[in-house]
Design an enzyme around this catalytic site. Structure first.
Site, PDB file in Angstrom:
ATOM      1  N   CYS A   1      -5.451   7.424  -6.458  1.00 41.02           N
ATOM      2  CA  CYS A   1      -6.489   6.616  -7.107  1.00 41.02           C
ATOM      3  C   CYS A   1      -6.827   7.113  -8.511  1.00 41.02           C
ATOM      4  O   CYS A   1      -7.892   6.786  -9.059  1.00 41.02           O
ATOM      5  CB  CYS A   1      -7.746   6.582  -6.241  1.00 41.02           C
ATOM      6  SG  CYS A   1      -7.486   5.797  -4.635  1.00 41.02           S
TER       7      CYS A   1
ATOM      8  N   CYS B   1      -8.399  12.020  -6.613  1.00 40.23           N
ATOM      9  CA  CYS B   1      -7.245  11.995  -5.716  1.00 40.23           C
ATOM     10  C   CYS B   1      -6.058  11.343  -6.429  1.00 40.23           C
ATOM     11  O   CYS B   1      -6.225  10.398  -7.209  1.00 40.23           O
ATOM     12  CB  CYS B   1      -7.577  11.210  -4.451  1.00 40.23           C
ATOM     13  SG  CYS B   1      -8.877  11.986  -3.443  1.00 40.23           S
TER      14      CYS B   1
ATOM     15  N   CYS C   1     -17.390   7.223  -6.006  1.00 42.21           N
ATOM     16  CA  CYS C   1     -16.791   7.380  -4.673  1.00 42.21           C
ATOM     17  C   CYS C   1     -17.861   7.315  -3.584  1.00 42.21           C
ATOM     18  O   CYS C   1     -17.551   7.042  -2.426  1.00 42.21           O
ATOM     19  CB  CYS C   1     -16.050   8.709  -4.575  1.00 42.21           C
ATOM     20  SG  CYS C   1     -17.103  10.173  -4.717  1.00 42.21           S
TER      21      CYS C   1
ATOM     22  N   CYS D   1     -11.727   5.182   2.641  1.00 48.14           N
ATOM     23  CA  CYS D   1     -11.097   6.471   2.402  1.00 48.14           C
ATOM     24  C   CYS D   1     -12.090   7.469   1.812  1.00 48.14           C
ATOM     25  O   CYS D   1     -12.187   8.615   2.265  1.00 48.14           O
ATOM     26  CB  CYS D   1      -9.896   6.306   1.474  1.00 48.14           C
ATOM     27  SG  CYS D   1      -8.813   7.753   1.397  1.00 48.14           S
ATOM     28  N   CYS D   2     -12.846   7.038   0.818  1.00 46.62           N
ATOM     29  CA  CYS D   2     -13.846   7.910   0.204  1.00 46.62           C
ATOM     30  C   CYS D   2     -14.946   8.258   1.208  1.00 46.62           C
ATOM     31  O   CYS D   2     -15.427   9.397   1.251  1.00 46.62           O
ATOM     32  CB  CYS D   2     -14.458   7.237  -1.022  1.00 46.62           C
ATOM     33  SG  CYS D   2     -13.363   7.138  -2.459  1.00 46.62           S
TER      34      CYS D   2
END
Length: 228
Positions: free
Chosen positions: A199, A196, A221, A110-111
């Site tokens: 997280c 985010c 990240c 995702c990062c």
């Protein structure tokens, strides 16, 4: 928090203390040698302090914000309010093909998709990158230098400049208070490091402001880890 105090940001405010003076000097020297500078901002406290310092020196500097599609609603609202109040040259960076919810499969993926990829691609057009990183934020940042080369995946090398590297959280908040900078309302709820929404949690360790990030599974990240 209200942004009314920010609307009249004092461009001529003196920078009195030693650390502010040093940061202003680092900024001035970096800008003197830059042809295409930028700053990345997550609109956290240290980012706002650095942006305040930079806008005094270069009002039109591009302010890069990584829109991951997963930020808190408060972050988006604050970004818009402060960008308007300070007349920022805001640049919103997004993944070409975003995948909301990818964090549930893998925070690494995702990062990489929503933060690392868009940022490193955008940085190709800049030669000096200002960041609000500080050494006291985590062990992975303990050896941070104020100015150092940063290699992008393409092999391009730019200068990463961290004028607040030696600052503490107290320094950041003191500067914000002294200059009337309103901060993200999530701090009032107890958050100490804000990324985010999925997280980011309240810190598990009061002595570690970033302990609420990624449920302690990782420290970074990836946007500050350069290619080898």
């Amino acid at each position: 928090m209200s942004v009314s105090t920010a609307a009249g940001m004092d461009q001529g405010a003196g920078i009195g203390d030693q650390k502010s003076t040093q940061a202003a000097r680092i900024i001035s020297e970096a800008l003197a040698g830059a042809s295409a500078p930028c700053i990345t901002s997550s609109f956290q406290a240290e980012c706002m302090v650095l942006t305040h310092l930079l806008l005094e020196a270069m009002p039109g500097i591009p302010v890069l914000f990584l829109d991951t599609f997963h930020h808190f609603a408060q972050t988006y609202a604050y970004r818009d309010e402060m960008a308007a109040a300070w007349k920022m040259n805001l640049v919103n960076l997004k993944a070409a093909e975003p995948k909301p919810g990818l964090w549930q499969e893998s925070t690494e993926k995702c990062c990489a998709l929503h933060k690392v990829g868009p940022l490193f691609s955008a940085l190709e057009q800049y030669d000096v990158w200002f960041t609000a990183l500080r050494r006291d934020q985590s062990a992975s940042r303990a050896n941070l230098q104020e100015v150092e080369p940063f290699r992008l995946p393409s092999g391009t090398i730019i200068q990463r400049v961290a004028p607040l590297a030696s600052w503490t959280a107290k320094d950041v908040w003191s500067y914000a208070k002294a200059h009337g900078i309103p901060l993200l309302s999530l701090y009032d709820l107890g958050y100490t490091s804000i990324g985010c929404e999925p997280c980011t949690a309240l810190p598990d360790d009061p002595n570690n402001p970033r302990s609420g990030r990624w449920k302690g599974q990782k420290l970074e990240c990836g946007i500050h880890i350069q290619a080898k």
